[in-house]
Design a protein around this motif. Structure first.
Motif, PDB file in Angstrom:
ATOM      1  N   THR A  94      37.368 -26.899  22.993  1.00 60.79           N
ATOM      2  CA  THR A  94      37.935 -25.861  22.895  1.00 60.79           C
ATOM      3  C   THR A  94      36.696 -24.755  23.593  1.00 60.79           C
ATOM      4  OG1 THR A  94      38.730 -25.678  20.084  1.00 60.79           O
ATOM      5  CG2 THR A  94      37.576 -24.308  20.778  1.00 60.79           C
ATOM      6  N   GLN A  95      37.015 -23.869  23.619  1.00 61.82           N
ATOM      7  CA  GLN A  95      36.553 -23.118  24.711  1.00 61.82           C
ATOM      8  C   GLN A  95      35.708 -22.164  23.897  1.00 61.82           C
ATOM      9  OE1 GLN A  95      35.423 -23.913  28.305  1.00 61.82           O
ATOM     10  NE2 GLN A  95      36.848 -25.478  27.708  1.00 61.82           N
ATOM     11  N   LYS A  96      33.054 -21.925  24.349  1.00 54.68           N
ATOM     12  CA  LYS A  96      33.086 -21.031  23.477  1.00 54.68           C
ATOM     13  C   LYS A  96      33.775 -19.558  23.918  1.00 54.68           C
ATOM     14  CE  LYS A  96      28.033 -20.120  23.321  1.00 54.68           C
ATOM     15  NZ  LYS A  96      26.912 -20.249  24.026  1.00 54.68           N
ATOM     16  N   SER A  97      33.623 -19.083  23.161  1.00 54.94           N
ATOM     17  CA  SER A  97      33.870 -17.409  21.997  1.00 54.94           C
ATOM     18  C   SER A  97      33.313 -17.119  21.122  1.00 54.94           C
ATOM     19  CB  SER A  97      35.165 -17.428  22.453  1.00 54.94           C
ATOM     20  OG  SER A  97      35.826 -17.930  21.769  1.00 54.94           O
ATOM     21  N   ILE A  98      33.070 -16.167  20.600  1.00 54.69           N
ATOM     22  CA  ILE A  98      33.077 -15.424  19.414  1.00 54.69           C
ATOM     23  C   ILE A  98      33.915 -15.675  18.541  1.00 54.69           C
ATOM     24  CG2 ILE A  98      31.461 -14.241  20.708  1.00 54.69           C
ATOM     25  CD1 ILE A  98      32.901 -11.767  19.853  1.00 54.69           C
ATOM     26  N   SER A  99      35.105 -15.743  18.570  1.00 51.98           N
ATOM     27  CA  SER A  99      36.199 -15.059  17.426  1.00 51.98           C
ATOM     28  C   SER A  99      37.351 -16.853  17.635  1.00 51.98           C
ATOM     29  CB  SER A  99      37.585 -14.295  17.982  1.00 51.98           C
ATOM     30  OG  SER A  99      37.678 -14.821  19.168  1.00 51.98           O
ATOM     31  N   ALA A 153      37.808 -18.286  12.060  1.00 50.85           N
ATOM     32  CA  ALA A 153      37.414 -17.882  13.152  1.00 50.85           C
ATOM     33  C   ALA A 153      35.848 -17.923  13.141  1.00 50.85           C
ATOM     34  CB  ALA A 153      38.233 -16.163  13.737  1.00 50.85           C
ATOM     35  N   LEU A 154      35.146 -18.452  13.872  1.00 55.63           N
ATOM     36  CA  LEU A 154      33.453 -18.194  13.111  1.00 55.63           C
ATOM     37  C   LEU A 154      32.884 -16.916  13.985  1.00 55.63           C
ATOM     38  CD1 LEU A 154      31.546 -19.957  13.265  1.00 55.63           C
ATOM     39  CD2 LEU A 154      30.845 -20.289  15.963  1.00 55.63           C
ATOM     40  N   ASN A 155      33.339 -15.615  14.277  1.00 56.64           N
ATOM     41  CA  ASN A 155      32.974 -14.344  13.566  1.00 56.64           C
ATOM     42  C   ASN A 155      32.992 -13.843  12.855  1.00 56.64           C
ATOM     43  OD1 ASN A 155      35.837 -14.058  14.595  1.00 56.64           O
ATOM     44  ND2 ASN A 155      35.550 -12.576  15.751  1.00 56.64           N
ATOM     45  N   GLN A 156      34.397 -13.946  12.261  1.00 60.60           N
ATOM     46  CA  GLN A 156      34.608 -13.464  10.579  1.00 60.60           C
ATOM     47  C   GLN A 156      34.422 -14.991   9.453  1.00 60.60           C
ATOM     48  OE1 GLN A 156      38.842 -13.217   9.448  1.00 60.60           O
ATOM     49  NE2 GLN A 156      39.344 -13.235  11.579  1.00 60.60           N
ATOM     50  N   LEU A 157      33.406 -15.332  10.287  1.00 60.05           N
ATOM     51  CA  LEU A 157      32.558 -16.346   8.939  1.00 60.05           C
ATOM     52  C   LEU A 157      30.875 -16.208   9.085  1.00 60.05           C
ATOM     53  CD1 LEU A 157      33.760 -20.223   9.276  1.00 60.05           C
ATOM     54  CD2 LEU A 157      34.158 -19.146   7.323  1.00 60.05           C
ATOM     55  N   MET A 158      30.424 -15.440  10.494  1.00 58.46           N
ATOM     56  CA  MET A 158      29.212 -14.791  10.573  1.00 58.46           C
ATOM     57  C   MET A 158      28.796 -13.916  10.342  1.00 58.46           C
ATOM     58  SD  MET A 158      25.980 -16.185  11.516  1.00 58.46           S
ATOM     59  CE  MET A 158      24.864 -15.251  11.162  1.00 58.46           C
ATOM     60  N   CYS A 159      30.012 -13.359  10.066  1.00 55.92           N
ATOM     61  CA  CYS A 159      30.269 -11.806   9.965  1.00 55.92           C
ATOM     62  C   CYS A 159      29.617 -11.838   8.386  1.00 55.92           C
ATOM     63  CB  CYS A 159      31.370 -10.542   9.846  1.00 55.92           C
ATOM     64  SG  CYS A 159      31.437  -8.801   9.444  1.00 55.92           S
ATOM     65  N   GLY A 160      30.404 -12.771   7.531  1.00 57.11           N
ATOM     66  CA  GLY A 160      30.539 -12.471   5.996  1.00 57.11           C
ATOM     67  C   GLY A 160      28.896 -13.582   5.931  1.00 57.11           C
ATOM     68  N   LEU A 161      28.188 -13.946   6.575  1.00 61.25           N
ATOM     69  CA  LEU A 161      27.063 -14.881   6.312  1.00 61.25           C
ATOM     70  C   LEU A 161      26.462 -13.761   6.839  1.00 61.25           C
ATOM     71  CD1 LEU A 161      25.953 -17.684   5.662  1.00 61.25           C
ATOM     72  CD2 LEU A 161      25.894 -18.230   7.924  1.00 61.25           C
ATOM     73  N   THR A 162      26.372 -13.122   6.976  1.00 53.41           N
ATOM     74  CA  THR A 162      25.313 -11.707   7.256  1.00 53.41           C
ATOM     75  C   THR A 162      24.932 -11.235   6.135  1.00 53.41           C
ATOM     76  OG1 THR A 162      26.295 -11.470  10.010  1.00 53.41           O
ATOM     77  CG2 THR A 162      25.126  -9.403   8.651  1.00 53.41           C
ATOM     78  N   LEU A 163      25.753 -10.919   5.263  1.00 51.03           N
ATOM     79  CA  LEU A 163      24.837 -10.928   3.823  1.00 51.03           C
ATOM     80  C   LEU A 163      24.094 -11.313   3.360  1.00 51.03           C
ATOM     81  CD1 LEU A 163      26.362  -8.351   1.659  1.00 51.03           C
ATOM     82  CD2 LEU A 163      27.502 -10.585   1.206  1.00 51.03           C
ATOM     83  N   PHE A 175      24.938  -6.060  14.979  1.00 53.90           N
ATOM     84  CA  PHE A 175      24.774  -7.304  14.801  1.00 53.90           C
ATOM     85  C   PHE A 175      26.288  -7.987  14.230  1.00 53.90           C
ATOM     86  CE2 PHE A 175      25.430 -11.416  13.298  1.00 53.90           C
ATOM     87  CZ  PHE A 175      25.446 -12.175  14.228  1.00 53.90           C
ATOM     88  N   ALA A 176      26.566  -7.201  13.164  1.00 51.12           N
ATOM     89  CA  ALA A 176      28.163  -7.767  12.869  1.00 51.12           C
ATOM     90  C   ALA A 176      29.137  -6.993  13.661  1.00 51.12           C
ATOM     91  CB  ALA A 176      28.524  -7.479  10.937  1.00 51.12           C
ATOM     92  N   PHE A 177      28.864  -5.854  14.187  1.00 53.21           N
ATOM     93  CA  PHE A 177      30.036  -5.098  14.852  1.00 53.21           C
ATOM     94  C   PHE A 177      30.097  -5.471  16.122  1.00 53.21           C
ATOM     95  CE2 PHE A 177      31.408  -1.579  17.475  1.00 53.21           C
ATOM     96  CZ  PHE A 177      31.794  -1.203  16.821  1.00 53.21           C
ATOM     97  N   GLY A 178      29.300  -6.675  16.794  1.00 49.63           N
ATOM     98  CA  GLY A 178      29.349  -7.084  18.000  1.00 49.63           C
ATOM     99  C   GLY A 178      29.412  -8.444  18.381  1.00 49.63           C
ATOM    100  N   LEU A 179      30.244  -9.321  16.720  1.00 51.59           N
ATOM    101  CA  LEU A 179      31.070  -9.542  16.565  1.00 51.59           C
ATOM    102  C   LEU A 179      32.275  -9.769  16.999  1.00 51.59           C
ATOM    103  CD1 LEU A 179      29.520 -11.569  13.396  1.00 51.59           C
ATOM    104  CD2 LEU A 179      29.137 -11.978  15.660  1.00 51.59           C
ATOM    105  N   PHE A 180      33.047  -8.509  16.858  1.00 55.88           N
ATOM    106  CA  PHE A 180      34.179  -7.963  17.159  1.00 55.88           C
ATOM    107  C   PHE A 180      34.463  -7.588  18.215  1.00 55.88           C
ATOM    108  CE2 PHE A 180      33.159  -9.175  12.900  1.00 55.88           C
ATOM    109  CZ  PHE A 180      34.771  -9.366  12.653  1.00 55.88           C
TER     110      PHE A 180
END
Length: 284
Positions: A94-99, A153-163, A175-180
């Protein structure tokens, strides 16, 4: 039917930070006295998110036990993204990407390593012996695994973890906005792309926060899995519709940059999505 995948969800998935056996026995949150209730936030279709004082104590105990308060979202993401990418590449190229999508085992292993490197080493069990960090992250992952595919998707997990991380609400939102980051954003500022979001991005953005919020609240114990799922989906779509309508009315654009999102929030969005205030852990 909005989001038919809701039928696949199980209520246990929303008890995402510790196992159901370690939570209090189900009881009626709405029977609580006013003194027991910290906040009541409006959701779509005249529903509400009820945050009790014991919910706040629970959140504080989790973030304290895991050492998350000492870490910002950026600090976790910097290590987590690279660690997940390296692990996934070994397994599936898998190639590295935020999603990029990650499986449960990889996410849990990487989060435990992140905690060990960035914060104090997590204990095998909490001081009360009610949960283990490994179970915390396993259940956290499950709350997002809507299709039960063991891929999220890793960005969704991280968005929730931000809380659950340290930092100010404004910093967390940026930060969370930049994940998408929108794929069609070509504007460059200070040598970096300026992130933007479309309709589906916003649905995932709001949904990620709501999943974790419901996971932390005993209200979910008084509702069926389908009801909790519907609350989250309806609210995420409703607020997204409001944001996109505002953007089209003011800018005639169908993608939203963070400054446009801030404008929406300051001009009334704070009344539409007041639960975003919970990104500030001091409010719990």
């Amino acid at each position: 039917v909005v989001a038919p995948w809701l039928e696949l969800l199980d209520l246990n998935k929303f008890l995402s930070l510790i196992g159901e056996s370690s939570r209090p026995s189900p009881r009626h949150a709405y029977d609580k006295t006013i003194a027991d209730i910290l906040f009541t936030f409006p959701l779509a279709n005249n529903q509400s998110l009820v945050v009790l004082r014991e919910d706040a104590k629970y959140v504080c105990s989790v973030v304290t036990e895991l050492g998350l308060l000492s870490l910002t979202s950026e600090e976790i993401w910097e290590t987590l993204c690279s660690d997940v990418a390296a692990s996934m590449k070994k397994r599936s190229n898998t190639q590295k990407s935020i999603s990029m999508e990650v499986d449960q085992d990889t996410f849990v292993e990487c989060m435990l390593r992140v905690m060990k490197r960035k914060a104090r080493a997590p204990k095998e069990k909490s001081s009360e012996g009610t949960f283990s960090p490994k179970e915390v992250f396993k259940n956290f992952f499950l709350s997002f695994d809507i299709e039960q595919s063991n891929r999220v998707a890793l960005n969704q997990l991280m968005c929730g973890l931000t809380l659950l991380c340290g930092g100010k609400k404004s910093s967390k939102l940026v930060f969370a906005f930049g994940l998408f980051d929108g794929h069609d954003t070509k504007e460059v500022k200070n040598g970096r792309k300026k992130p933007s979001m479309g309709r589906e991005d916003f649905v995932n953005f709001f949904r990620s926060f709501l999943i974790v919020m419901f996971s932390c609240c005993n209200q979910s114990l008084d509702l069926s899995g389908d009801a909790v799922s519907q609350y989250i989906a309806d609210t995420a779509h409703s607020i997204t519709k409001d944001v996109m309508a505002f953007q089209w009315r003011t800018k005639k654009l169908d993608r939203v940059k963070f400054e446009n999102f801030s404008e929406w929030y300051n001009e009334g969005g704070f009344e539409t999505a007041p639960w975003l205030e919970l990104l500030d852990l001091n409010k719990w």
